[in-house]
Design a protein around this motif. Structure first.
Motif, PDB file in Angstrom:
ATOM      1  N   UNK A   1       0.818  -1.204   0.000  1.00  8.96           N
ATOM      2  CA  UNK A   1       0.000   0.000   0.000  1.00  8.96           C
ATOM      3  C   UNK A   1       0.857   1.262   0.000  1.00  8.96           C
ATOM      4  N   UNK A   2       1.999   1.202   0.678  1.00  5.67           N
ATOM      5  CA  UNK A   2       2.902   2.341   0.650  1.00  5.67           C
ATOM      6  C   UNK A   2       3.415   2.623  -0.753  1.00  5.67           C
ATOM      7  N   UNK A   3       3.709   1.569  -1.503  1.00  5.26           N
ATOM      8  CA  UNK A   3       4.181   1.732  -2.880  1.00  5.26           C
ATOM      9  C   UNK A   3       3.079   2.281  -3.783  1.00  5.26           C
ATOM     10  N   UNK A   4       1.850   1.747  -3.628  1.00  2.00           N
ATOM     11  CA  UNK A   4       0.717   2.205  -4.445  1.00  2.00           C
ATOM     12  C   UNK A   4       0.428   3.681  -4.172  1.00  2.00           C
ATOM     13  N   UNK A   5       0.437   4.073  -2.884  1.00  2.00           N
ATOM     14  CA  UNK A   5       0.207   5.477  -2.538  1.00  2.00           C
ATOM     15  C   UNK A   5       1.266   6.373  -3.148  1.00  2.00           C
ATOM     16  N   UNK A   6       2.511   5.897  -3.122  1.00  2.00           N
ATOM     17  CA  UNK A   6       3.605   6.691  -3.676  1.00  2.00           C
ATOM     18  C   UNK A   6       3.455   6.911  -5.164  1.00  2.00           C
TER      19      UNK A   6
ATOM     20  N   UNK B   1      -1.866  25.136  -9.147  1.00  3.33           N
ATOM     21  CA  UNK B   1      -2.469  23.890  -8.674  1.00  3.33           C
ATOM     22  C   UNK B   1      -1.682  23.288  -7.508  1.00  3.33           C
ATOM     23  N   UNK B   2      -0.451  23.757  -7.330  1.00  5.48           N
ATOM     24  CA  UNK B   2       0.349  23.257  -6.225  1.00  5.48           C
ATOM     25  C   UNK B   2      -0.275  23.585  -4.875  1.00  5.48           C
ATOM     26  N   UNK B   3      -1.087  24.630  -4.823  1.00  7.69           N
ATOM     27  CA  UNK B   3      -1.678  25.049  -3.557  1.00  7.69           C
ATOM     28  C   UNK B   3      -2.521  23.940  -2.936  1.00  7.69           C
ATOM     29  N   UNK B   4      -3.167  23.133  -3.775  1.00 10.79           N
ATOM     30  CA  UNK B   4      -3.997  22.030  -3.265  1.00 10.79           C
ATOM     31  C   UNK B   4      -3.119  21.006  -2.548  1.00 10.79           C
ATOM     32  N   UNK B   5      -2.011  20.627  -3.190  1.00  5.44           N
ATOM     33  CA  UNK B   5      -1.100  19.668  -2.579  1.00  5.44           C
ATOM     34  C   UNK B   5      -0.435  20.251  -1.340  1.00  5.44           C
ATOM     35  N   UNK B   6       0.001  21.505  -1.445  1.00 11.73           N
ATOM     36  CA  UNK B   6       0.671  22.134  -0.308  1.00 11.73           C
ATOM     37  C   UNK B   6      -0.250  22.246   0.898  1.00 11.73           C
ATOM     38  N   UNK B   7      -1.548  22.420   0.648  1.00 16.73           N
ATOM     39  CA  UNK B   7      -2.520  22.533   1.726  1.00 16.73           C
ATOM     40  C   UNK B   7      -2.521  21.270   2.585  1.00 16.73           C
ATOM     41  N   UNK B   8      -2.440  20.108   1.951  1.00 20.81           N
ATOM     42  CA  UNK B   8      -2.428  18.844   2.688  1.00 20.81           C
ATOM     43  C   UNK B   8      -1.016  18.451   3.127  1.00 20.81           C
ATOM     44  N   UNK B   9      -0.006  18.832   2.342  1.00 21.54           N
ATOM     45  CA  UNK B   9       1.374  18.502   2.707  1.00 21.54           C
ATOM     46  C   UNK B   9       1.841  19.243   3.946  1.00 21.54           C
ATOM     47  N   UNK B  10       1.177  20.358   4.247  1.00 28.87           N
ATOM     48  CA  UNK B  10       1.574  21.178   5.383  1.00 28.87           C
ATOM     49  C   UNK B  10       1.544  20.373   6.683  1.00 28.87           C
TER      50      UNK B  10
ATOM     51  N   UNK C   1      -2.035  13.332   6.364  1.00 29.88           N
ATOM     52  CA  UNK C   1      -1.059  12.325   6.791  1.00 29.88           C
ATOM     53  C   UNK C   1      -1.086  11.120   5.854  1.00 29.88           C
ATOM     54  N   UNK C   2      -2.283  10.676   5.468  1.00 28.26           N
ATOM     55  CA  UNK C   2      -2.401   9.506   4.595  1.00 28.26           C
ATOM     56  C   UNK C   2      -1.764   9.742   3.231  1.00 28.26           C
ATOM     57  N   UNK C   3      -1.936  10.946   2.702  1.00 27.56           N
ATOM     58  CA  UNK C   3      -1.336  11.266   1.401  1.00 27.56           C
ATOM     59  C   UNK C   3       0.185  11.260   1.457  1.00 27.56           C
ATOM     60  N   UNK C   4       0.740  11.457   2.629  1.00 27.70           N
ATOM     61  CA  UNK C   4       2.197  11.533   2.763  1.00 27.70           C
ATOM     62  C   UNK C   4       2.800  10.298   3.424  1.00 27.70           C
ATOM     63  N   UNK C   5       2.037   9.223   3.480  1.00 25.05           N
ATOM     64  CA  UNK C   5       2.561   7.985   4.034  1.00 25.05           C
ATOM     65  C   UNK C   5       3.233   7.118   2.972  1.00 25.05           C
TER      66      UNK C   5
ATOM     67  N   UNK D   1      -6.138   2.450   3.023  1.00 27.03           N
ATOM     68  CA  UNK D   1      -7.257   2.678   2.105  1.00 27.03           C
ATOM     69  C   UNK D   1      -7.590   4.159   2.014  1.00 27.03           C
ATOM     70  N   UNK D   2      -7.581   4.846   3.160  1.00 24.22           N
ATOM     71  CA  UNK D   2      -7.831   6.296   3.161  1.00 24.22           C
ATOM     72  C   UNK D   2      -6.754   7.000   2.342  1.00 24.22           C
ATOM     73  N   UNK D   3      -5.510   6.583   2.520  1.00 17.21           N
ATOM     74  CA  UNK D   3      -4.417   7.197   1.774  1.00 17.21           C
ATOM     75  C   UNK D   3      -4.539   6.998   0.285  1.00 17.21           C
ATOM     76  N   UNK D   4      -4.874   5.783  -0.136  1.00 15.90           N
ATOM     77  CA  UNK D   4      -4.996   5.487  -1.569  1.00 15.90           C
ATOM     78  C   UNK D   4      -6.186   6.230  -2.171  1.00 15.90           C
ATOM     79  N   UNK D   5      -7.322   6.230  -1.469  1.00 18.65           N
ATOM     80  CA  UNK D   5      -8.506   6.938  -1.969  1.00 18.65           C
ATOM     81  C   UNK D   5      -8.215   8.429  -2.085  1.00 18.65           C
TER      82      UNK D   5
END
Length: 246
Positions: A19-24, A40-49, A176-180, A231-235
């Motif tokens: 799952x870590x590989x799939x998320x990556x 469009x980077x603002x969307x990613x940066x918002x969650x990456x923060x 957190x899930x997006x960055x796992x 699953x939350x991360x992948x979704x």
């Protein structure tokens, strides 16, 4: 013994790495798609923060546990800055002093946990934060497992402050899930310590038979928790990917 050994490998190790590989891969594709669009980077940066510092602290924490010396830390960079500099959103540079056989063994064994640190530390942070949520919000997952009717009744009992806490918690979970995800460097580092982890699993399985330990309950809890967070991360990554295509 063999049963526990196989379950530790399949339900814990395989699930974490897969799952870590799939998320990556999914997240990397979203970043590439976003790179073709202005702002469009603002969307990613918002969650990456939130997610990126937790990811890097996951590496840092296990590095300290296994005696690594920290050379340099960067907990967060914007997506645009990271891409332009050819680097990553964050990084932890460390080294291990192998002055003896035991130190070398400690360093090699720690490489696996340092590599998959974000997959272990991320869910832990989410769990700790969940303990401080209002009672009405904490009961939602249990209500959802029982019945749809009970779940909707629980939703109706939420107050305005509960809804605010709920959205903040969802933001933290998604971030957190997006960055796992595991980068190639993380997977490479984890593979170096994989042999030592297999030896640990084998010893643990043997001790469970010798002392009649029941590992099944703990394995199943960790397996369900890993599935939920992964699953939350992948979704979340797939949704980000779809948004990046619009």
């Amino acid at each position: 013994m063999i049963t526990y050994f196989m379950q530790l490998n399949v339900k814990l190790l395989f699930v974490l790495i897969l799952f870590g590989f799939i998320m990556g891969q999914t997240r990397h594709a979203a970043i590439q798609n976003f790179s073709n669009k202005n702002r469009s980077y603002l969307i990613l940066d918002f969650f990456n923060l939130v997610g990126t510092p937790v990811h890097e602290i996951g590496h840092l924490l296990f590095g300290l546990i296994f005696g690594y010396k920290i050379d340099q830390i960067c907990l967060y960079r914007t997506t645009k800055k990271a891409l332009h500099s050819g680097g990553t959103l964050g990084f932890v540079k460390m080294h291990h002093e192998n002055r003896s056989f035991l130190q070398k063994l400690q360093g090699d064994f720690g490489q696996f946990f340092i590599g998959i640190g974000p997959l272990l530390f991320g869910p832990f942070v989410i769990y700790i934060i969940s303990l401080f949520l209002p009672k009405n919000v904490r009961t939602l997952p249990l209500s959802f497992q029982q019945d749809w009717t009970i779940f909707f009744k629980a939703l109706q009992q939420l107050q305005a402050s509960d809804i605010i806490f709920l959205f903040i918690f969802l933001y933290i979970i998604i971030g957190i899930s997006l960055n796992m995800e595991l980068s190639r460097q993380d997977l490479h580092l984890a593979c170096k310590g994989l042999l030592f982890l297999e030896v640990f699993f084998l010893i643990l399985s043997g001790l469970s038979v010798l002392f009649h330990w029941n590992l099944q309950y703990g394995i199943d809890i960790l397996f369900r928790w890993n599935l939920l967070i992964s699953s939350v991360g992948i979704i979340s990554a797939l949704i980000a990917n779809l948004i990046s295509l619009i």
